[in-house]
Scaffold this motif. Structure first.
Motif, short mmCIF file in Angstrom:
data_model
loop_
_atom_site.label_atom_id
_atom_site.label_comp_id
_atom_site.label_asym_id
_atom_site.label_seq_id
_atom_site.Cartn_x
_atom_site.Cartn_y
_atom_site.Cartn_z
N MET A 1 45.51 -45.54 35.57
CA MET A 1 46.13 -44.50 36.37
C MET A 1 47.08 -45.12 37.41
SD MET A 1 46.41 -41.23 36.71
CE MET A 1 45.08 -40.80 35.59
N ASP A 2 46.73 -46.29 37.90
CA ASP A 2 47.59 -47.01 38.84
C ASP A 2 48.27 -48.21 38.18
OD1 ASP A 2 46.95 -45.36 41.14
OD2 ASP A 2 44.98 -46.31 41.10
N ALA A 3 47.53 -48.92 37.31
CA ALA A 3 48.06 -50.14 36.73
C ALA A 3 49.25 -49.89 35.81
CB ALA A 3 46.96 -50.88 35.96
N ARG A 4 49.33 -48.71 35.20
CA ARG A 4 50.42 -48.40 34.26
C ARG A 4 51.48 -47.48 34.87
NH1 ARG A 4 50.49 -51.37 29.32
NH2 ARG A 4 48.60 -52.61 29.62
N GLN A 5 51.37 -47.21 36.14
CA GLN A 5 52.27 -46.23 36.75
C GLN A 5 53.72 -46.67 36.69
OE1 GLN A 5 50.86 -43.81 40.10
NE2 GLN A 5 52.58 -44.58 41.28
N ALA A 6 53.97 -47.97 36.85
CA ALA A 6 55.34 -48.46 36.80
C ALA A 6 55.94 -48.39 35.40
CB ALA A 6 55.40 -49.90 37.32
N LEU A 7 55.09 -48.32 34.38
CA LEU A 7 55.55 -48.27 33.00
C LEU A 7 55.71 -46.85 32.49
CD1 LEU A 7 53.27 -51.07 31.44
CD2 LEU A 7 55.70 -51.26 32.03
N ASP A 8 54.88 -45.92 32.96
CA ASP A 8 54.86 -44.56 32.45
C ASP A 8 56.14 -43.83 32.87
OD1 ASP A 8 54.32 -41.79 31.95
OD2 ASP A 8 52.17 -42.24 31.98
N PRO A 9 56.94 -43.36 31.89
CA PRO A 9 58.19 -42.68 32.25
C PRO A 9 58.02 -41.19 32.55
CG PRO A 9 58.03 -42.85 29.87
CD PRO A 9 56.81 -43.55 30.44
N ILE A 10 56.79 -40.70 32.43
CA ILE A 10 56.57 -39.26 32.55
C ILE A 10 55.71 -38.90 33.75
CG2 ILE A 10 55.69 -37.19 31.38
CD1 ILE A 10 56.10 -38.67 28.73
N PHE A 11 54.57 -39.58 33.93
CA PHE A 11 53.57 -39.17 34.91
C PHE A 11 53.25 -40.27 35.91
CE2 PHE A 11 52.24 -36.51 31.17
CZ PHE A 11 52.59 -35.30 31.72
N ASP A 12 52.75 -39.83 37.06
CA ASP A 12 52.12 -40.73 38.02
C ASP A 12 50.85 -40.05 38.51
OD1 ASP A 12 52.87 -38.83 39.98
OD2 ASP A 12 54.66 -39.95 40.52
N ARG A 13 50.09 -40.75 39.33
CA ARG A 13 48.81 -40.19 39.80
C ARG A 13 48.99 -38.85 40.51
NH1 ARG A 13 43.57 -41.53 41.23
NH2 ARG A 13 43.73 -43.66 40.46
N GLU A 14 49.99 -38.75 41.34
CA GLU A 14 50.19 -37.51 42.10
C GLU A 14 50.40 -36.32 41.18
OE1 GLU A 14 53.15 -35.63 45.55
OE2 GLU A 14 53.49 -37.65 44.76
N GLN A 15 51.20 -36.50 40.14
CA GLN A 15 51.45 -35.39 39.21
C GLN A 15 50.18 -35.02 38.45
OE1 GLN A 15 54.64 -37.61 37.33
NE2 GLN A 15 56.08 -35.98 37.80
N ILE A 16 49.45 -36.03 37.96
CA ILE A 16 48.23 -35.76 37.23
C ILE A 16 47.21 -35.04 38.12
CG2 ILE A 16 46.29 -36.80 36.00
CD1 ILE A 16 48.76 -36.98 34.38
N GLN A 17 47.14 -35.47 39.38
CA GLN A 17 46.20 -34.84 40.31
C GLN A 17 46.54 -33.36 40.52
OE1 GLN A 17 43.37 -36.54 42.03
NE2 GLN A 17 42.96 -34.33 41.91
N TRP A 18 47.82 -33.04 40.57
CA TRP A 18 48.24 -31.65 40.75
C TRP A 18 47.71 -30.79 39.61
CZ3 TRP A 18 51.37 -28.22 37.98
CH2 TRP A 18 51.74 -27.06 38.66
#
Length: 307
Positions: free
Chosen positions: A184-201
């Motif tokens: 959730m944090d380790a791949r955030q820089a790679l994920d072109p779609i989501f980050d933790r904040e969006q998933i939490q929403w």
């Protein structure tokens, strides 16, 4: 496809405009627009229907008239998406498996939070059984939140001593709404779609204050004993990568046949890139073969036990 070509597609996705409207309505409109004019093919018939009192669409590909059926549950964080947005992947699997599909329009949060989507998906599965169709003729397929929903359906069937479907294909399952996976944090820089904040929403909309560790919400924490064979496919460029890895490990520990495919350098539900990325088409081919194998195997076993 070369790593450079894949990276170019990832960069395009990362640079794509996103909706500034963070309301559910705004997010739905943005998501739906991505699928508005997607061609399913001249050989495809889509017909509105209901299943267990839930709106759905029947999808028939010419020549794909096997006796099985694919129940497809779309993704969208339990907030966005529809049977229409799920029809692309449902059709791709129906074409490869040679069998009809039905994509479900389950209720969405925040208007209808947990357990409403679970209730709808389970009602649809029960309706297939109540129609006289044997469980050996039913397979589940789903992406993202829909994959978590598919697991909840199977867990609910086990709870009520109903037969399990022949198998399930899960694309990038969202299986932990407590968001505890390291990726959730380790791949955030790679994920072109989501980050933790969006998933939490999305999680907040669906949970509406309820327990994220409930097994029907976060099946990565469930005892999966008794579930049918699973095929899990996930991209390595996902903040949800660990949901798939931990789910596969949990299934194996529960003595469930499970296959995990991690495809390098690709994002969440990369199967939507079929026709653009070779690996997406190849993954769908493998998923189709898995469904064929499961339908054939369960039908053979059912016939053997009846004889």
């Amino acid at each position: 496809m070369s790593q450079q070509q894949r990276q170019e597609i990832i960069d395009l996705m990362r640079g794509a405009p996103s909706s500034d409207d963070r309301t559910p309505a705004g997010q739905r409109a943005s998501f739906d627009s991505q699928f508005k004019d997607y061609p399913l093919g001249d050989d495809v018939t889509v017909r509105p229907t209901t299943l267990g009192g839930v709106d759905a669409v029947d999808i028939t590909v010419e020549g794909a008239d096997g006796q099985g059926v694919i129940l497809y549950l779309h993704g969208g964080g339990y907030v966005v998406g529809s049977a229409n947005t799920g029809s692309q992947l449902a059709t791709a699997l129906a074409r490869r498996a040679g069998t009809p599909a039905v994509a479900l329009d389950y209720r969405l949060a925040p208007e209808d939070p947990f357990p409403a989507p679970v209730d709808d998906a389970y009602a649809a599965y029960r309706a297939l059984l109540d129609s006289g169709r044997p469980a050996s003729d039913i397979v589940l397929a789903a992406d993202s939140a829909g994959a978590g929903l598919a697991l909840a359906v199977m867990l609910s069937a086990r709870r009520d001593s109903l037969p399990q479907p022949a198998g399930a294909v899960l694309f990038s399952p969202w299986a932990d709404l407590s968001l505890t996976g390291e990726s959730m944090d380790a791949r955030q820089a790679l994920d072109p779609i989501f980050d933790r904040e969006q998933i939490q929403w999305y999680a907040d909309q669906y949970l509406a204050g309820q327990d994220p560790l409930d097994e029907l919400v976060s099946p990565v924490f469930a005892d999966l004993t008794g579930l049918p064979p699973l095929l899990i496919q996930v991209g390595s460029y996902e903040v949800l990568l660990d949901d798939s890895i931990r789910l596969a490990a949990r299934a194996a520990a529960s003595e469930v046949d499970v296959s995990l495919e991690v495809v390098a350098g690709l994002p969440h539900v990369f199967q939507y890139l079929a026709g653009q990325v070779d690996e997406a088409d190849e993954a769908l081919d493998r998923a189709g073969r898995f469904l064929v194998d499961r339908l054939d195997a369960r039908s053979y076993e059912a016939a053997r036990q009846a004889s």
